[in-house]
Design an enzyme around this catalytic site. Structure first.
Site, PDB file in Angstrom:
ATOM      1  N   CYS A  42     -13.370  55.734  -2.296  1.00 37.18           N
ATOM      2  CA  CYS A  42     -13.490  54.743  -1.222  1.00 37.18           C
ATOM      3  C   CYS A  42     -12.643  55.099  -0.008  1.00 37.18           C
ATOM      4  CB  CYS A  42     -13.101  53.363  -1.741  1.00 37.18           C
ATOM      5  SG  CYS A  42     -13.178  52.079  -0.476  1.00 37.18           S
ATOM      6  N   CYS A  47     -16.138  54.617   1.450  1.00 32.46           N
ATOM      7  CA  CYS A  47     -16.290  53.402   2.243  1.00 32.46           C
ATOM      8  C   CYS A  47     -15.527  53.431   3.563  1.00 32.46           C
ATOM      9  CB  CYS A  47     -15.806  52.195   1.448  1.00 32.46           C
ATOM     10  SG  CYS A  47     -16.203  52.202  -0.300  1.00 32.46           S
ATOM     11  N   LYS A  50     -16.543  56.252   6.069  1.00 32.15           N
ATOM     12  CA  LYS A  50     -17.935  55.931   6.419  1.00 32.15           C
ATOM     13  C   LYS A  50     -18.012  54.792   7.418  1.00 32.15           C
ATOM     14  CE  LYS A  50     -19.779  52.877   4.414  1.00 32.15           C
ATOM     15  NZ  LYS A  50     -20.505  52.806   3.154  1.00 32.15           N
ATOM     16  N   LYS A  51     -17.225  53.726   7.162  1.00 31.80           N
ATOM     17  CA  LYS A  51     -17.272  52.576   8.066  1.00 31.80           C
ATOM     18  C   LYS A  51     -16.728  52.949   9.442  1.00 31.80           C
ATOM     19  CE  LYS A  51     -18.196  48.200   8.871  1.00 31.80           C
ATOM     20  NZ  LYS A  51     -17.428  47.091   8.306  1.00 31.80           N
ATOM     21  N   TYR A  98      -1.271  53.745  -0.652  1.00 35.60           N
ATOM     22  CA  TYR A  98      -1.612  53.747  -2.077  1.00 35.60           C
ATOM     23  C   TYR A  98      -0.488  54.378  -2.895  1.00 35.60           C
ATOM     24  CZ  TYR A  98      -6.431  52.050  -2.130  1.00 35.60           C
ATOM     25  OH  TYR A  98      -7.546  51.258  -2.082  1.00 35.60           O
ATOM     26  N   TYR A 177     -27.627  53.747  -0.693  1.00 34.98           N
ATOM     27  CA  TYR A 177     -26.640  53.390   0.323  1.00 34.98           C
ATOM     28  C   TYR A 177     -26.300  54.594   1.207  1.00 34.98           C
ATOM     29  CZ  TYR A 177     -24.887  49.121  -2.159  1.00 34.98           C
ATOM     30  OH  TYR A 177     -24.722  47.887  -2.750  1.00 34.98           O
ATOM     31  N   GLU A 181     -27.264  54.937   5.148  1.00 36.96           N
ATOM     32  CA  GLU A 181     -26.160  54.722   6.085  1.00 36.96           C
ATOM     33  C   GLU A 181     -25.902  55.944   6.945  1.00 36.96           C
ATOM     34  OE1 GLU A 181     -23.496  51.422   3.642  1.00 36.96           O
ATOM     35  OE2 GLU A 181     -23.141  53.549   3.274  1.00 36.96           O
ATOM     36  N   GLY A 261     -27.376  60.212  -4.706  1.00 37.75           N
ATOM     37  CA  GLY A 261     -26.649  59.459  -5.715  1.00 37.75           C
ATOM     38  C   GLY A 261     -25.399  60.156  -6.209  1.00 37.75           C
ATOM     39  N   HIS A 434     -23.003  26.767  16.495  1.00 38.84           N
ATOM     40  CA  HIS A 434     -23.946  27.156  17.544  1.00 38.84           C
ATOM     41  C   HIS A 434     -23.198  27.657  18.788  1.00 38.84           C
ATOM     42  CE1 HIS A 434     -27.707  27.074  19.763  1.00 38.84           C
ATOM     43  NE2 HIS A 434     -27.072  26.459  20.750  1.00 38.84           N
ATOM     44  N   GLU A 439     -26.180  30.455  11.963  1.00 39.43           N
ATOM     45  CA  GLU A 439     -26.598  29.054  11.831  1.00 39.43           C
ATOM     46  C   GLU A 439     -27.984  28.936  11.208  1.00 39.43           C
ATOM     47  OE1 GLU A 439     -27.704  26.932  15.590  1.00 39.43           O
ATOM     48  OE2 GLU A 439     -27.068  28.809  16.532  1.00 39.43           O
TER      49      GLU A 439
END
Length: 449
Positions: A42, A47, A50-51, A98, A177, A181, A261, A434, A439
């Protein structure tokens, strides 16, 4: 018997780090081995980077849209090396967090490969063997590349984050994914992008309406999407790569990207030698409490192939500590897990698809497709789709599915409602915010099916 460690974790990714840190904080003597970089798939090659790439790729449309709101946007350009440097700095910062969290909790870090040498023994590539009362396998997954001539000429997501230069043309293979992406990422960065998938529609397992909506939107943006197609061979040419297709045709590209995959990363770990059963796909076979067929060995995260999502691995790691070290047997909860696919448009989903719900009984479907406010002035031909799957017998909302800008942010909060068992009337009683796209989730009144 005295052990060197109460717990030894093999793999320093999200699930392993969470388990190791919580166990150490609770007073257990913990060792953690990671052969690459702490943070796992990740943080290092999934993740997070990638983001960041998704954000970078979205600016191309943002610059175009700004003109509709009165901005005079001059000539724009994208510098790949500048982005890579910024991305790498952020990844290094997260990796250090980490490591620091583990060390501060009291865990001992081994920066090397570790393999299982016995029910209570771990062999370290840096030398020696250590003993542990419990062993936790959290080695994640690895990219899968189909066997074909020239397969070594292609890349996977592992290499995509470190390309020396941005390609002019890219051919992506796959329909999950990662492939979807990265097709949007490369296209947004100005790369001529082709995506081939052997099936008739990508994103298998998601709601069919969403799958079709995203496919149409990607094609409308300029991604060359080809279903019922596959790459069967790759060869080098004087001008790059040439892929031979299943249909008999060919496609040229600077980069062929396999997003086909990932597989559980169990090869060479010694698991089967000590009696740990693996599934036919190579995953560690575990029970509801993440225990393998060897009582002292557990596994969490992608290596178990239960639900390959980072937050799920973290929950599994925490449940393991509750069960083994805190005396509170805890099953990780894999029901109603919200998820997002960061394509353009973004996809967010939680609960049952329409197809899954219909297989269980009668359903009502509420669906809205509309043009978001931002597109009215930008002039972009863009739509948003929102869908609720409702069980008529008790009016419970079984699934929420969104395709459009910020779908991932919206589905996180919708996931709370679905997890709590909210009914359609609970949605209806909620006053809309709104003007927002969200909504629409609380203003759909009439079922469409």
């Amino acid at each position: 018997m005295a052990f060197d460690y109460d717990l030894f974790v093999i793999g320093g990714g999200s699930g392993g780090v969470r388990a190791g840190r919580l166990a150490a904080q609770g007073g257990a003597k913990v060792g953690v081995a990671e052969e690459h970089r702490f943070g796992g798939t990740c943080v290092i090659r999934g993740c997070v980077p990638k983001k960041l790439m998704v954000y970078a790729s979205a600016f191309s449309e943002a610059f175009e849209d700004a003109r509709g709101f009165g901005w005079s946007v001059g000539e724009t350009s994208f510098d790949w090396p500048t982005f890579l440097q910024a991305k790498d700095r952020e990844i290094a910062r997260l990796e250090s967090i980490y490591e620091r969290n583990l060390s501060n909790a009291g865990a001992t870090l081994h920066r090397c490969r570790a393999t299982v040498a016995g029910p209570h023994e771990v062999a370290l590539a840096e030398g020696g063997t250590v003993s542990a009362r419990h062993i936790l396998v959290a080695t994640g997954g690895a990219p899968f590349v189909p066997d074909m001539p020239g397969r070594a000429l292609g890349i996977t997501s592992n290499e995509a984050f470190h390309l020396d230069r941005l390609p002019r043309k890219v051919l992506l293979v796959g329909g999950g994914y990662i492939a979807c992406e990265f097709a949007c990422i490369f296209h947004g960065l100005g790369v001529e992008t082709t995506l081939v998938y052997r099936g008739d529609m990508f994103l298998k397992g998601f709601d069919n309406n969403l799958r079709a909506f995203v496919a149409e939107s990607m094609a409308a943006r300029g991604v060359d999407v080809r279903f019922g197609e596959d790459v069967v061979a790759i060869e080098e040419t004087s001008d790059g790569l040439r892929a031979k297709l299943r249909s008999g045709g060919e496609a040229s590209a600077d980069v062929v990207f396999f997003g086909t995959g990932r597989r559980p990363n169990t090869a060479g770990l010694g698991l089967e030698d000590v009696g740990v059963a693996l599934t036919p796909g190579g995953a560690v076979k575990v029970d509801d409490y993440s225990q393998s067929t060897v009582p002292s060995i557990y596994a969490v995260g992608d290596v178990t192939d239960r639900m390959a999502l980072t937050p799920v691995a973290i929950r599994e790691g925490a449940a393991f500590v509750e069960t083994v070290f805190n005396g509170r047997p805890t099953k990780p909860d894999h029901a109603c897990v919200a998820t997002a696919v960061f394509t353009q448009p973004e996809l967010g989903t939680v609960g049952l698809t329409e197809e899954q719900a219909r297989a269980e009984g009668e359903v009502e479907i509420y669906r809205a497709i509309f043009r978001p406010m931002m597109a009215t002035l930008s002039g972009r031909d863009e739509k948003v789709m929102m869908k609720l799957v409702v069980r008529p017998s008790d009016r419970r909302v079984l699934g929420v599915h969104i395709a459009g800008h910020a779908a991932g942010e919206m589905i996180q909060l919708a996931g709370v409602a679905v997890k709590m068992g909210a009914t359609k009337e609970d949605f209806d009683r909620t006053v809309a915010v709104h003007p927002t796209a969200a909504e629409e989730l609380v203003t759909m009144r009439d079922p469409v099916a």
